[in-house]
Design an enzyme around this catalytic site. Structure first.
Site, mmCIF file in Angstrom:
data_model
loop_
_atom_site.group_PDB
_atom_site.id
_atom_site.type_symbol
_atom_site.label_atom_id
_atom_site.label_comp_id
_atom_site.label_asym_id
_atom_site.label_seq_id
_atom_site.Cartn_x
_atom_site.Cartn_y
_atom_site.Cartn_z
ATOM 1 N N ASP A 47 -9.685 97.995 85.052
ATOM 2 C CA ASP A 47 -9.954 97.222 84.382
ATOM 3 C C ASP A 47 -9.299 97.805 82.403
ATOM 4 O O ASP A 47 -9.113 99.188 82.325
ATOM 5 C CB ASP A 47 -11.666 97.959 83.431
ATOM 6 C CG ASP A 47 -12.176 97.313 82.840
ATOM 7 O OD1 ASP A 47 -11.724 97.004 81.692
ATOM 8 O OD2 ASP A 47 -13.607 96.991 83.258
ATOM 9 N N HIS A 85 -12.337 94.400 84.934
ATOM 10 C CA HIS A 85 -13.861 94.201 84.539
ATOM 11 C C HIS A 85 -14.622 92.917 84.869
ATOM 12 O O HIS A 85 -15.537 93.529 84.570
ATOM 13 C CB HIS A 85 -13.274 94.127 82.626
ATOM 14 C CG HIS A 85 -14.032 94.378 81.380
ATOM 15 N ND1 HIS A 85 -14.655 95.456 81.448
ATOM 16 C CD2 HIS A 85 -14.901 93.160 80.894
ATOM 17 C CE1 HIS A 85 -15.166 95.092 80.342
ATOM 18 N NE2 HIS A 85 -15.551 93.623 80.447
ATOM 19 N N SER A 127 -20.726 95.385 80.726
ATOM 20 C CA SER A 127 -20.003 94.949 79.218
ATOM 21 C C SER A 127 -20.925 95.702 77.961
ATOM 22 O O SER A 127 -21.675 96.590 78.271
ATOM 23 C CB SER A 127 -19.278 94.008 79.093
ATOM 24 O OG SER A 127 -17.844 93.977 78.658
ATOM 25 N N PHE A 175 -9.351 86.476 75.316
ATOM 26 C CA PHE A 175 -9.955 87.953 76.000
ATOM 27 C C PHE A 175 -10.239 87.003 76.751
ATOM 28 O O PHE A 175 -10.191 88.689 78.108
ATOM 29 C CB PHE A 175 -11.737 87.633 74.830
ATOM 30 C CG PHE A 175 -12.444 88.376 75.328
ATOM 31 C CD1 PHE A 175 -12.715 90.217 75.129
ATOM 32 C CD2 PHE A 175 -13.418 88.418 76.882
ATOM 33 C CE1 PHE A 175 -13.186 90.929 75.571
ATOM 34 C CE2 PHE A 175 -14.500 89.252 76.949
ATOM 35 C CZ PHE A 175 -14.501 90.666 76.774
#
Length: 529
Positions: A207, A238, A85, A146
């Protein structure tokens, strides 16, 4: 700027230095599931990256250049940098800044330009600003939001969220705004194209934060360079380091081996000694069916794949027939076909032959070298035998050779996540290999693709068995003949202390009064054109 970091020496022969950089909202704990696999051949450096890790600590506003300097201060003089990431973007910045210290670059779910723009996939700018405002007003709630985005698309979202909660992340603070500002500002599309190091870009098919379509934007550049690779990992979110750690560790090692970075020699998945496999299953023949619950369930589901066979077969090959349990079902389905049972274990074949009273034929042979004429079989049925084949390309070449045009092979194999609970329990007490390691789905695909004239389709399912005691599982594996047979298994008896430690660790996974044992089962169908 002082970073919390660890240097973990290799448990085996150190062939490489690896630096692992995590993404925004996480800390170095996200890499833990990979370590037992990476440390068998590499020294590993971990750290909590300021601006990315909650509560990593900074008394003044963070500047990216200062963070890069701090990261380098924790790293070996030369290493392979692996970034997930935002960590991938930081690793890319370092590869451009100090190329002499970055031997190769691996990015995972990392977008060179995080925000979307015309003809470039990414996060919507308005959505990003809304999230940033939420972080400024309520960091804790924003981090929880998140986390949910990271696990979206996973086949195991609740399990991943539980793992994240165990990572001892400190409370989210406004310091994380710096990382968001880097995500907003960084545009590394030209930077990455100009890198001279070997690089691997991995993306996740499902993702929710970095669209896998980014891979298409950089694949043309990668295809022009021999040592630049782009790959999309199927059925993953992800949060790849937690969602698919086995596959991820394998892809990293396989890439470095192919690129021959600093003398890394390709280390294939551990091979099994065929004579040990044959002997073990031969000894198990008389008691095998008494405990083969999983084998019956998996084989029963594989039988449903036979509905896709375009015509009635004249000859059916039961490859890895074992005790011949599925002979009756195949004979009922295809009463006019000749049945041929073949297995590597002589004891299994002898047992099956003695229980057969019809015209079935039986052979003791290796699936990688079939003693059959070319184009002599109309259907191959193979349940839970392929995982014992170490040379997959040889296997698929033999399948292609003996199948008649338009014929079919249906098979199941065990994948690398098999008995992950048992593997993780053992990992708490030592670094030895106590559980059989099986080839990942990608190895099957790669091997079949090298054989002309066949097409393969794969599916993957998890079968969860339940036990009252860990010893019940261990006893069952012993009776089945499927205990640890890898060449890297520990020599000698396991100490009582280590065994008790493993049993205690496994107990932590008890749920609803039972202990789970997961089998990672790959279903395959090979058609000969």
């Amino acid at each position: 700027m002082s970073l919390h970091h660890e240097y973990l020496p290799a448990t085996g022969s150190a062939q490489q230095e690896l630096v692992l950089l995590h993404g925004w909202g996480c800390n170095r704990e996200v890499w833990r599931p990979l370590l037992t696999r990476l440390r068998s051949w590499a020294n590993v450096t971990l750290m909590d990256v300021p601006g990315c890790a909650p509560g990593s600590g900074s008394v003044k506003p963070l500047v990216l250049s200062d963070v890069l300097d701090s990261v380098l201060a924790c790293c070996p003089e030369r290493a392979v940098f692996v970034g997930w990431s935002l960590g991938g973007q930081i690793a890319a910045e370092l590869a451009a800044l100090v190329p002499e210290r970055v031997a190769a670059l691996v990015t995972i779910c990392s977008n060179p330009r995080f925000l979307a723009m015309q003809n470039w996939p990414g996060m919507d700018a308005l959505m990003f600003e809304d999230f940033r405002d939420g972080l400024a007003s309520d960091p804790s709630a924003a981090l929880q939001r998140f986390d949910s985005l990271m696990v979206t698309g996973s086949r195991q979202p609740r399990q991943l969220l539980r793992q994240l909660r165990q990572h001892q992340r400190l409370p989210a603070t406004a310091e994380l705004l710096a990382g968001l500002d880097w995500l907003k500002r960084l545009d590394e599309r030209e930077l990455i194209s100009a890198l001279t190091q070997p690089r691997l870009h991995l993306f996740a098919q499902d993702d929710a934060l970095v669209p896998h379509q980014v891979s298409q934007q950089i694949v043309s550049d990668a295809s022009e360079r021999l040592l630049a690779k782009v790959k999309v990992l199927p059925r993953t979110s992800h949060l790849v380091p937690l969602d698919a750690p086995v596959e991820l560790a394998y892809e990293i090692h396989h890439f470095l081996a192919r690129a021959n970075i600093s003398g890394v020699c390709h280390e294939a998945l551990p091979e099994l000694e065929k004579k040990d496999v044959a002997a073990s299953f031969s000894r198990a023949a008389t008691r095998y069916d008494s405990v083969a619950r999983l084998q019956r369930d998996v084989g029963g589901q594989l039988l449903t794949y036979l509905e896709r066979l375009p015509k009635e077969p004249d000859r059916v090959l039961d490859l890895g027939c074992g005790t011949g349990f599925f002979r009756a079902a195949l004979k009922v389905r295809y009463p006019q076909a000749q049945y041929l049972g073949l297995d590597l274990a002589e004891g299994m074949v002898d047992y099956a032959r003695k229980r057969s009273s019809d015209d079935s034929l039986w052979l003791v042979a290796d699936a990688e070298a079939l003693p059959l004429a070319s184009e002599s079989v109309d259907l191959i049925f193979s349940s839970l035998a392929v995982q014992w084949c170490s040379r997959l390309e040889h296997l698929f070449a033999e399948l292609a050779r003996v199948l008649r045009p338009g014929s079919l092979c249906v098979f199941t194999s065990l994948g690398p996540l098999t008995l992950c609970e048992l593997r993780d329990a053992w990992a708490t007490v030592d670094s030895h290999q106590h559980v059989n390691t099986f080839a990942p789905l990608g190895d099957l695909v790669a091997a079949a693709q090298r054989i002309p004239g066949i097409e393969m389709q794969l599916d993957r399912r998890a079968f969860c068995m339940e036990y009252d005691r860990v010893r019940d599982l261990l006893d069952e594996l012993k009776v089945l003949g499927a205990h640890n047979m890898n060449r890297r298994r520990p020599v000698g008896l396991t100490s009582r202390r280590a065994l008790q430690g493993m049993l205690a660790a496994y107990e932590n996974q008890r749920s609803n009064g039972v202990l789970p044992a997961t089998y990672d089962v790959i279903f395959g169908m090979v058609e000969k054109s």
